[in-house]
Design a protein around this motif. Sequence first.
Motif, short mmCIF file in Angstrom:
data_model
loop_
_atom_site.label_atom_id
_atom_site.label_comp_id
_atom_site.label_asym_id
_atom_site.label_seq_id
_atom_site.Cartn_x
_atom_site.Cartn_y
_atom_site.Cartn_z
N ASN A 162 -8.16 -0.64 -7.91
CA ASN A 162 -6.70 -0.80 -7.85
C ASN A 162 -6.30 -1.52 -6.57
O ASN A 162 -6.93 -1.36 -5.52
CB ASN A 162 -6.01 0.56 -7.87
N ASN A 163 -5.23 -2.29 -6.65
CA ASN A 163 -4.64 -2.88 -5.45
C ASN A 163 -3.15 -3.07 -5.69
O ASN A 163 -2.71 -3.24 -6.83
CB ASN A 163 -5.31 -4.21 -5.08
N TYR A 185 10.61 -3.45 9.83
CA TYR A 185 10.13 -4.11 8.61
C TYR A 185 8.64 -3.84 8.48
O TYR A 185 7.89 -3.99 9.45
CB TYR A 185 10.34 -5.63 8.69
N ARG A 186 8.19 -3.45 7.29
CA ARG A 186 6.77 -3.20 7.05
C ARG A 186 6.33 -3.84 5.74
O ARG A 186 7.04 -3.78 4.74
CB ARG A 186 6.50 -1.68 6.98
N HIS A 187 5.16 -4.45 5.78
CA HIS A 187 4.55 -5.02 4.58
C HIS A 187 3.17 -4.39 4.46
O HIS A 187 2.32 -4.55 5.34
CB HIS A 187 4.44 -6.54 4.68
N ARG A 188 2.94 -3.66 3.38
CA ARG A 188 1.68 -2.94 3.16
C ARG A 188 0.91 -3.57 2.00
O ARG A 188 1.47 -3.80 0.92
CB ARG A 188 1.97 -1.47 2.83
N VAL A 189 -0.37 -3.83 2.24
CA VAL A 189 -1.28 -4.30 1.20
C VAL A 189 -2.42 -3.29 1.11
O VAL A 189 -3.07 -3.00 2.12
CB VAL A 189 -1.84 -5.70 1.50
N THR A 190 -2.64 -2.74 -0.07
CA THR A 190 -3.62 -1.68 -0.25
C THR A 190 -4.64 -2.08 -1.31
O THR A 190 -4.27 -2.60 -2.36
CB THR A 190 -2.93 -0.36 -0.65
N ASN A 191 -5.90 -1.79 -1.02
CA ASN A 191 -6.99 -2.08 -1.94
C ASN A 191 -7.94 -0.90 -1.99
O ASN A 191 -8.42 -0.44 -0.94
CB ASN A 191 -7.73 -3.34 -1.49
N VAL A 192 -8.18 -0.35 -3.17
CA VAL A 192 -9.17 0.72 -3.34
C VAL A 192 -10.52 0.02 -3.49
O VAL A 192 -10.90 -0.40 -4.58
CB VAL A 192 -8.84 1.60 -4.56
N ARG A 209 -12.55 5.13 -1.46
CA ARG A 209 -12.30 4.53 -0.15
C ARG A 209 -11.10 3.59 -0.32
O ARG A 209 -11.08 2.71 -1.19
CB ARG A 209 -13.52 3.74 0.32
N ILE A 210 -10.07 3.79 0.51
CA ILE A 210 -8.82 3.05 0.40
C ILE A 210 -8.58 2.29 1.69
O ILE A 210 -8.67 2.87 2.79
CB ILE A 210 -7.64 4.00 0.12
N TYR A 241 -8.40 2.79 7.11
CA TYR A 241 -9.44 3.04 6.13
C TYR A 241 -9.51 4.54 5.91
O TYR A 241 -9.70 5.31 6.86
CB TYR A 241 -10.80 2.52 6.63
N GLU A 242 -9.32 4.97 4.68
CA GLU A 242 -9.34 6.41 4.43
C GLU A 242 -10.15 6.73 3.19
O GLU A 242 -10.27 5.93 2.26
CB GLU A 242 -7.93 6.98 4.33
N TRP A 243 -10.73 7.92 3.22
CA TRP A 243 -11.53 8.43 2.12
C TRP A 243 -10.81 9.65 1.58
O TRP A 243 -10.54 10.61 2.31
CB TRP A 243 -12.93 8.81 2.60
N ARG A 244 -10.47 9.62 0.28
CA ARG A 244 -9.72 10.71 -0.34
C ARG A 244 -10.51 11.29 -1.51
O ARG A 244 -11.08 10.56 -2.30
CB ARG A 244 -8.34 10.24 -0.81
N SER A 245 -10.45 12.62 -1.59
CA SER A 245 -11.20 13.35 -2.61
C SER A 245 -10.24 14.15 -3.47
O SER A 245 -9.12 14.46 -3.06
CB SER A 245 -12.20 14.28 -1.92
N THR A 246 -10.68 14.52 -4.67
CA THR A 246 -9.88 15.39 -5.52
C THR A 246 -9.95 16.85 -5.06
O THR A 246 -9.22 17.69 -5.56
CB THR A 246 -10.35 15.30 -6.98
#
Length: 358
Positions: A162-163, A185-192, A209-210, A241-246
């Motif tokens: 996802n992005n 002002y903020r511009h965020r670009v995210t990529n899993v 990893r996000i 850089y973050e790692w997320r778990s269920t």
Amino acid sequence: MKHLLLSVLAISSLSFGQITLTDQHFAGPSESYVFSTLTDPTIDYATTGANYIWDFSDLVPQDQRGLITRPSSQISGLSIIQFGSFAPAPYKATYFNSSTDLPLDQASGILPIPIEELNAFTKKTATAITSIGYEIVSNGQGIGFRSDTIETRYALPMTYGNNYESRGYTDLDLNPIYDAQWKQYRHRVTNVDGWGTVKTPFGTFQALRIHHVVDEFDSIYISFQGFGTWVPIPVPLAHEYEWRSTSDKEAVMRIRTSEIMGNETVTAVEYRDDFNGLGLTESKLAVSFYPNPVVNELHVSTPEMAENFVIVDQSGRVWKQVSGSSKDQVIDVSELASGSYSLVVLFSNGYTSVKFIK
């Protein structure tokens, strides 16, 4: 047939570790988390991929920080109008918490008023976790500011590959306290960009990893004796850089960097952990309290004003944090489950810990 069976088994094994994050895997109101923090400029934040193993298990913590999400029922002052139950639907906050999203250190030298606290307001739905505004506390008064453009921190559900991108704009007009404005002002670009297993001193997790890239522009308008000017506040391009778990509602591992002229410098490393008092010095100040066992209210007396009161269970999990307001403090513990707890009283020069039973 044999080759077909092996292929099926290989595909099944490959997909087993992939997870999908939904809104149920993100923090809600009245929750608390502890992170151990450290500095490590050599840590590998770049390597990622599918079915990857990230091993951070040998990290040595240097300090700890806490995160407590406060429910919308605790919104006070003018912020109730902005983010409470009568606010428009997009701005009805799920929770709010203390934040460092604005560069207060730089702004404090420009603004002629004291900023004692900054709170960020979050809305959680099945499709997104959004940042809906801020609250600045000055001279004991909280003033809320809605974001004119709401930034999406997480687009949900979230899975590998996802992005998305999102923009946020907030105008913090400090009138009538003072003729000043703060624009963000903020511009965020995210990529899993990865999935697999992440190992930390706290445990081993199946995780996504996000990678977030946040480009921010801040400026402050100051008026003095009828003359005003805009002062830019430089904010380096930020990577997170973050790692997320269920299995946890907060990131189990996080690395932040700042990018200047194409080069990234690690600015923060943290991972989910239990409370252990790291970075605190034990104080000799005596603390008395009653009753013990307690049912609803814990009465605490301190020789000097405490900064914070933290209630921790036997495993180190933080259940409640209250700011100090009196040398004779009353703490509501009615929501705690029965069991043994530690009350950690934080002073400016150390801490004192006492045990009690609910």
